[in-house]
Enzyme design. Structure first.
Site, PDB file in Angstrom:
ATOM      1  N   GLU A   1      34.116  32.974  43.768  1.00  0.00           N
ATOM      2  CA  GLU A   1      34.855  34.162  43.349  1.00  0.00           C
ATOM      3  C   GLU A   1      34.003  35.423  43.279  1.00  0.00           C
ATOM      4  O   GLU A   1      34.518  36.512  43.428  1.00  0.00           O
ATOM      5  CB  GLU A   1      35.618  33.937  42.044  1.00  0.00           C
ATOM      6  CG  GLU A   1      34.796  33.865  40.803  1.00  0.00           C
ATOM      7  CD  GLU A   1      35.643  33.705  39.543  1.00  0.00           C
ATOM      8  OE1 GLU A   1      36.727  34.279  39.456  1.00  0.00           O
ATOM      9  OE2 GLU A   1      35.180  32.996  38.623  1.00  0.00           O
TER      10      GLU A   1
ATOM     11  N   LYS B   1      41.212  40.178  36.020  1.00  0.00           N
ATOM     12  CA  LYS B   1      40.831  39.308  34.908  1.00  0.00           C
ATOM     13  C   LYS B   1      42.021  38.558  34.341  1.00  0.00           C
ATOM     14  O   LYS B   1      41.930  37.384  34.018  1.00  0.00           O
ATOM     15  CB  LYS B   1      40.191  40.177  33.816  1.00  0.00           C
ATOM     16  CG  LYS B   1      39.716  39.417  32.608  1.00  0.00           C
ATOM     17  CD  LYS B   1      38.456  38.671  32.924  1.00  0.00           C
ATOM     18  CE  LYS B   1      37.968  37.846  31.753  1.00  0.00           C
ATOM     19  NZ  LYS B   1      37.055  36.780  32.213  1.00  0.00           N
TER      20      LYS B   1
ATOM     21  N   HIS C   1      33.863  10.117  51.047  1.00  0.00           N
ATOM     22  CA  HIS C   1      35.207   9.956  51.608  1.00  0.00           C
ATOM     23  C   HIS C   1      35.635  11.184  52.425  1.00  0.00           C
ATOM     24  O   HIS C   1      36.819  11.380  52.664  1.00  0.00           O
ATOM     25  CB  HIS C   1      36.215   9.671  50.496  1.00  0.00           C
ATOM     26  CG  HIS C   1      35.926   8.396  49.773  1.00  0.00           C
ATOM     27  ND1 HIS C   1      36.143   7.142  50.331  1.00  0.00           N
ATOM     28  CD2 HIS C   1      35.366   8.166  48.559  1.00  0.00           C
ATOM     29  CE1 HIS C   1      35.766   6.213  49.476  1.00  0.00           C
ATOM     30  NE2 HIS C   1      35.282   6.807  48.396  1.00  0.00           N
TER      31      HIS C   1
ATOM     32  N   LYS D   1      32.765  29.624  40.411  1.00  0.00           N
ATOM     33  CA  LYS D   1      31.932  30.794  40.083  1.00  0.00           C
ATOM     34  C   LYS D   1      31.327  31.371  41.352  1.00  0.00           C
ATOM     35  O   LYS D   1      31.323  32.575  41.566  1.00  0.00           O
ATOM     36  CB  LYS D   1      30.797  30.443  39.109  1.00  0.00           C
ATOM     37  CG  LYS D   1      31.166  30.206  37.679  1.00  0.00           C
ATOM     38  CD  LYS D   1      31.631  31.420  36.915  1.00  0.00           C
ATOM     39  CE  LYS D   1      33.096  31.651  37.068  1.00  0.00           C
ATOM     40  NZ  LYS D   1      34.025  30.925  36.250  1.00  0.00           N
TER      41      LYS D   1
ATOM     42  N   CYS E   1      47.035  44.808  36.188  1.00  0.00           N
ATOM     43  CA  CYS E   1      47.290  46.222  35.923  1.00  0.00           C
ATOM     44  C   CYS E   1      46.981  46.496  34.451  1.00  0.00           C
ATOM     45  O   CYS E   1      47.256  45.682  33.576  1.00  0.00           O
ATOM     46  CB  CYS E   1      48.707  46.672  36.202  1.00  0.00           C
ATOM     47  SG  CYS E   1      49.223  46.446  37.892  1.00  0.00           S
TER      48      CYS E   1
ATOM     49  N   ASN F   1      53.153  47.443  34.048  1.00  0.00           N
ATOM     50  CA  ASN F   1      52.375  46.236  34.318  1.00  0.00           C
ATOM     51  C   ASN F   1      53.356  45.076  34.318  1.00  0.00           C
ATOM     52  O   ASN F   1      54.003  44.816  33.309  1.00  0.00           O
ATOM     53  CB  ASN F   1      51.310  46.040  33.223  1.00  0.00           C
ATOM     54  CG  ASN F   1      50.680  44.661  33.261  1.00  0.00           C
ATOM     55  OD1 ASN F   1      50.568  44.061  34.325  1.00  0.00           O
ATOM     56  ND2 ASN F   1      50.280  44.159  32.123  1.00  0.00           N
ATOM     57  N   GLY F   2      53.486  44.398  35.444  1.00  0.00           N
ATOM     58  CA  GLY F   2      54.423  43.275  35.542  1.00  0.00           C
ATOM     59  C   GLY F   2      55.133  43.299  36.877  1.00  0.00           C
ATOM     60  O   GLY F   2      54.656  43.928  37.829  1.00  0.00           O
TER      61      GLY F   2
ATOM     62  N   GLU G   1      33.701  24.015  38.309  1.00  0.00           N
ATOM     63  CA  GLU G   1      33.489  25.346  37.730  1.00  0.00           C
ATOM     64  C   GLU G   1      32.348  26.079  38.451  1.00  0.00           C
ATOM     65  O   GLU G   1      32.446  27.273  38.725  1.00  0.00           O
ATOM     66  CB  GLU G   1      33.211  25.203  36.225  1.00  0.00           C
ATOM     67  CG  GLU G   1      32.892  26.484  35.481  1.00  0.00           C
ATOM     68  CD  GLU G   1      33.990  27.536  35.524  1.00  0.00           C
ATOM     69  OE1 GLU G   1      35.087  27.269  36.024  1.00  0.00           O
ATOM     70  OE2 GLU G   1      33.732  28.675  35.097  1.00  0.00           O
TER      71      GLU G   1
ATOM     72  N   TRP H   1      46.603  46.458  40.081  1.00  0.00           N
ATOM     73  CA  TRP H   1      46.324  45.273  40.908  1.00  0.00           C
ATOM     74  C   TRP H   1      47.607  45.068  41.700  1.00  0.00           C
ATOM     75  O   TRP H   1      48.642  44.709  41.146  1.00  0.00           O
ATOM     76  CB  TRP H   1      46.020  44.075  40.029  1.00  0.00           C
ATOM     77  CG  TRP H   1      45.576  42.862  40.802  1.00  0.00           C
ATOM     78  CD1 TRP H   1      44.311  42.548  41.175  1.00  0.00           C
ATOM     79  CD2 TRP H   1      46.407  41.798  41.268  1.00  0.00           C
ATOM     80  NE1 TRP H   1      44.310  41.353  41.854  1.00  0.00           N
ATOM     81  CE2 TRP H   1      45.578  40.866  41.931  1.00  0.00           C
ATOM     82  CE3 TRP H   1      47.784  41.537  41.213  1.00  0.00           C
ATOM     83  CZ2 TRP H   1      46.063  39.705  42.518  1.00  0.00           C
ATOM     84  CZ3 TRP H   1      48.261  40.373  41.803  1.00  0.00           C
ATOM     85  CH2 TRP H   1      47.408  39.475  42.444  1.00  0.00           C
TER      86      TRP H   1
ATOM     87  N   ARG I   1      41.435  44.583  34.618  1.00  0.00           N
ATOM     88  CA  ARG I   1      42.775  44.050  34.866  1.00  0.00           C
ATOM     89  C   ARG I   1      43.288  44.364  36.272  1.00  0.00           C
ATOM     90  O   ARG I   1      44.334  43.867  36.689  1.00  0.00           O
ATOM     91  CB  ARG I   1      43.764  44.626  33.856  1.00  0.00           C
ATOM     92  CG  ARG I   1      43.411  44.331  32.419  1.00  0.00           C
ATOM     93  CD  ARG I   1      44.404  44.974  31.486  1.00  0.00           C
ATOM     94  NE  ARG I   1      45.694  44.357  31.578  1.00  0.00           N
ATOM     95  CZ  ARG I   1      46.111  43.327  30.851  1.00  0.00           C
ATOM     96  NH1 ARG I   1      45.314  42.827  29.943  1.00  0.00           N
ATOM     97  NH2 ARG I   1      47.299  42.820  31.001  1.00  0.00           N
TER      98      ARG I   1
HETATM   99  O1  M6R Z   1      42.905  34.121  30.905  1.00  0.00           O
HETATM  100  P1  M6R Z   1      42.980  32.727  31.462  1.00  0.00           P
HETATM  101  O2  M6R Z   1      41.947  31.838  30.905  1.00  0.00           O
HETATM  102  O3  M6R Z   1      44.354  32.127  31.299  1.00  0.00           O
HETATM  103  O4  M6R Z   1      42.720  32.889  32.984  1.00  0.00           O
HETATM  104  C1  M6R Z   1      42.784  31.802  33.859  1.00  0.00           C
HETATM  105  C2  M6R Z   1      42.182  32.128  35.206  1.00  0.00           C
HETATM  106  O5  M6R Z   1      42.843  33.207  35.787  1.00  0.00           O
HETATM  107  C3  M6R Z   1      40.687  32.453  35.091  1.00  0.00           C
HETATM  108  O6  M6R Z   1      39.975  31.423  34.485  1.00  0.00           O
HETATM  109  C4  M6R Z   1      40.103  32.733  36.483  1.00  0.00           C
HETATM  110  O7  M6R Z   1      40.125  31.579  37.254  1.00  0.00           O
HETATM  111  C5  M6R Z   1      38.684  33.291  36.366  1.00  0.00           C
HETATM  112  N1  M6R Z   1      38.520  34.378  37.287  1.00  0.00           N
HETATM  113  C6  M6R Z   1      37.636  32.283  36.657  1.00  0.00           C
HETATM  114  O8  M6R Z   1      36.366  32.813  36.533  1.00  0.00           O
END
Ligand code: M6R
Length: 613
Positions: free
Chosen positions: A493, A608, A509, A490, A2, A100-101, A486, A74, A27
């Site tokens: 997501e 984010k 395995h 990517k 949010c 927000n929270g 990673e 969100w 956000r």
């Molecule tokens: O702001 P942060 O680095 O703490 O965020 C951690 C994860 O939420 C963040 O890396 C998330 O996995 C991304 N969407 C990955 O691309």
């Protein structure tokens, strides 16, 4: 999660709020709303969808007013719909609140308020809070600021809130606990926002509200801060170092693509002033006071989530190899709930791009409570994690807006590399010649990243071939294993293709059962310690007709003869390979997502900054 924004001043609030919401949309983007105070009216507009939907919704409506609040959501409590969108109002309609929270004890408060005759429209925890403030205001006969303070004393949870009162249009009250809130101080005007991005184009003077503080912005008296115990606090005004152009797409179609292409600069910026080739030294000013602690540390714990956790895994290899310190890398969300053994001579490195991730913050509090030294690696200056850690080093990646983390990852790995080199040198665990070779190699990385980016056309071509895949595997060994994880993250997501990252040797395995002619397998097979072993893993995939896309060291002819596609990256030292090999994987994911018509910068269900657990 949010985003909240607010304005009080001489200008019309609506355009400032909408612009601010656009900046904060990363956000959360499932619904949005604004409330505007004008000549005794409180006009609230909200709807499901993005900020652009809100703009369409408000078309032709009364949008005047020099005081207002805005929210982009969100969803946590209640599905994304018009009713659950913020702002929420009291029954009388006098109060409007954005939040927000999460108010964790909202159910108990709601029950109490229902007994007292309140009725609720939404499923949200936030609506309970605005009713509680309203109830206190009426029953105690206090002003808005005092009612907010009393209400927050009975709230459990996390919040950044801003409240407006139709009866007192020259006052705006804001408060925070565990969710960020920045106050911008302009000339006769004030701004409030979840981060500085909506503020920077109006003023560079900001105050970061601390946990448990309440800000009262009064058109006549300016800004006053006290805490929920009613103690007066002196605002600490800081100057923002953010630049407006870093918040724009700068000619790219998406923030993600811009951020991928920014990596030569962001890696360079993360090294600037820290890596000194002439003197042959690494100095991380932010942690020099803790150098001895590092040197004596029996163990390093690294905590983070998502991409930051992957960077932490690279950190594990770096610290163990270069500084000979045992490292454990923990998902912050698991660590915080399993009563981990933490000693006073442990060092905990918390990694976070946003510096606001709730699980990482909670993990820090836990470790801090047990006496460990906490070192932060954050990108957002002044963020909560940056402020609660004992010391740390910022990554200087600049604002990362795309939900998929790209340049933050390489900046985190750069800082971890510098840290491991610095500590390794102090401890004497790296031979002098190797240390100097690695410094030179690290210094050359930005130019090599540039070179990898020049191969984008080939990567786009490969993306086109595999854009319809339903699954994908990512394999790597050693330093490349976290990169495999990673790469898979990517892809899933932003393109919604199911993908898994594995240590290449683990494939046999279990995951090998998945391989058939439909399965793209991305393998990081650069020259180095595990090269021959990875080549054998490629043979195993090939034997099962899997499609191999290999990231290789330029000039490799062996893998070229085996793989369906090879993407060459410049040669570098093993510990630095992640900084190069991740780039093609970021680009592949980006182009596949675009080709599949996905919203790259705002993938479904994500936000984010994950400020809820
Ligand atoms: O702001 P942060 O680095 O703490 O965020 C951690 C994860 O939420 C963040 O890396 C998330 O996995 C991304 N969407 C990955 O691309």
């Amino acid at each position: 999660m949010c985003g909240i924004v607010a304005y009080m001043g001489e200008k019309q609030a609506y355009p400032i709020l909408i612009n601010g919401l656009r900046r904060l949309e990363y956000r959360g983007y499932d619904s949005a709303g604004v409330a505007l105070l004008r000549e005794g009216d409180l006009n609230v507009y909200k709807c499901q969808g993005k900020v652009s939907d809100l703009e369409a919704h408000t078309m032709g409506k009364e949008l005047g007013g020099t005081v207002g609040i805005g929210h982009t959501r969100w969803a946590t409590h209640g599905p994304p719909n018009d009713v659950n969108a913020h702002p929420h109002q009291s029954t009388s309609g006098d109060l409007a609140l954005i939040h927000n929270g999460i108010i964790e004890n909202y159910a108990a408060i709601k029950e109490e308020l229902l007994h007292r005759g309140h009725s609720f429209q939404s499923d949200t925890d936030t609506e309970v809070l605005v009713h509680l403030i309203d109830d206190i205001q009426r029953s105690e006969g206090v002003d808005l600021a005092e009612a907010v303070r009393l209400a927050l004393n009975s709230v459990v949870g996390a919040y950044a809130i801003v409240v407006l009162d139709r009866k007192d249009p020259d006052v705006m009250v804001a408060a925070r606990k565990s969710s960020p809130l920045v106050i911008g101080i302009g000339d006769g005007e004030h701004f409030l926002a979840s981060d500085a991005t909506p503020i920077v184009e109006h003023t560079k003077n900001v105050v970061y509200l601390e946990d448990g503080e309440i800000a009262v912005i009064d058109r006549r008296k300016g800004l006053k801060i006290r805490n929920i115990k009613n103690q007066v606090k002196t605002p600490f005004i800081q100057e923002l170092e953010m630049h407006l152009e870093t918040l724009e797409k700068g000619g790219y179609d998406h923030f993600m693509l811009k951020e991928i292409h920014e990596q030569p600069r962001s890696i360079r910026d993360s090294m600037r002033g820290r890596l000194n080739l002439a003197k042959g030294e690494v100095v991380l000013g932010g942690i020099t006071d803790y150098e001895q602690k590092f040197v004596q540390a029996k163990r390093i714990l690294i905590v983070g989530c998502g991409t930051s956790w992957h960077a932490g895994l690279v950190g594990e290899y770096l610290f163990e190899e270069l500084a000979r310190i045992p490292v454990e890398v923990e998902y912050a969300s698991e660590f915080r709930y399993r009563n981990p053994v933490i000693n006073e001579d442990d060092i905990v490195i918390a990694i976070s791009q946003s510096g606001e991730t709730a699980d990482t913050l909670a993990a820090i509090e836990l470790a801090k409570g047990k006496g460990a030294t906490i070192i932060g690696i954050c990108n957002v200056v002044g963020s909560s994690i940056a402020r609660v850690t004992h010391a740390g080093s910022y990554t200087h990646a600049g604002p990362e807006i795309g939900v998929a983390s790209t340049k933050a990852f390489t900046a985190q790995v750069t800082v971890l590399t510098l840290m491991a080199l610095m500590i390794g040198q102090r401890k004497g665990t790296i031979a002098g010649s190797r240390f100097h070779r690695l410094l030179n190699e690290l210094d050359a990385i930005p130019a090599k990243v540039e070179k990898v980016l020049q191969g984008e056309a080939q990567i786009k071509y490969i993306a086109d071939i595999y854009k319809e895949a339903s699954n994908a595997l990512y394999l790597g060994r050693g330093y490349s294993f976290p990169v495999a994880l990673e790469g898979a993250l990517k892809l899933k997501e932003i393109s919604y293709i199911h993908a898994e990252g594995y240590p290449a040797a683990e494939m046999k395995h279990g995951p090998i059962a998945l391989i058939d002619e439909e399965m793209p397998v991305f393998v990081i097979a650069t020259k180095g310690a595990s090269y021959e072993k990875v080549v054998s893993n490629i043979q195993e995939v090939k034997a099962r007709k899997g499609k191999i896309i290999a990231i290789v060291t330029e000039g490799d002819t062996v893998v070229d003869g085996l793989a369906d596609h090879v993407i060459g990256i410049p040669d570098t030292a093993d510990p630095l390979v992640p900084l190069l090999s991740v780039i093609p994987l970021q680009l592949i994911s980006y182009h596949i997502a675009v080709m599949r018509g996905c919203n790259v910068d705002q993938p479904r269900n994500l936000a984010k900054s994950v400020t809820v657990e």
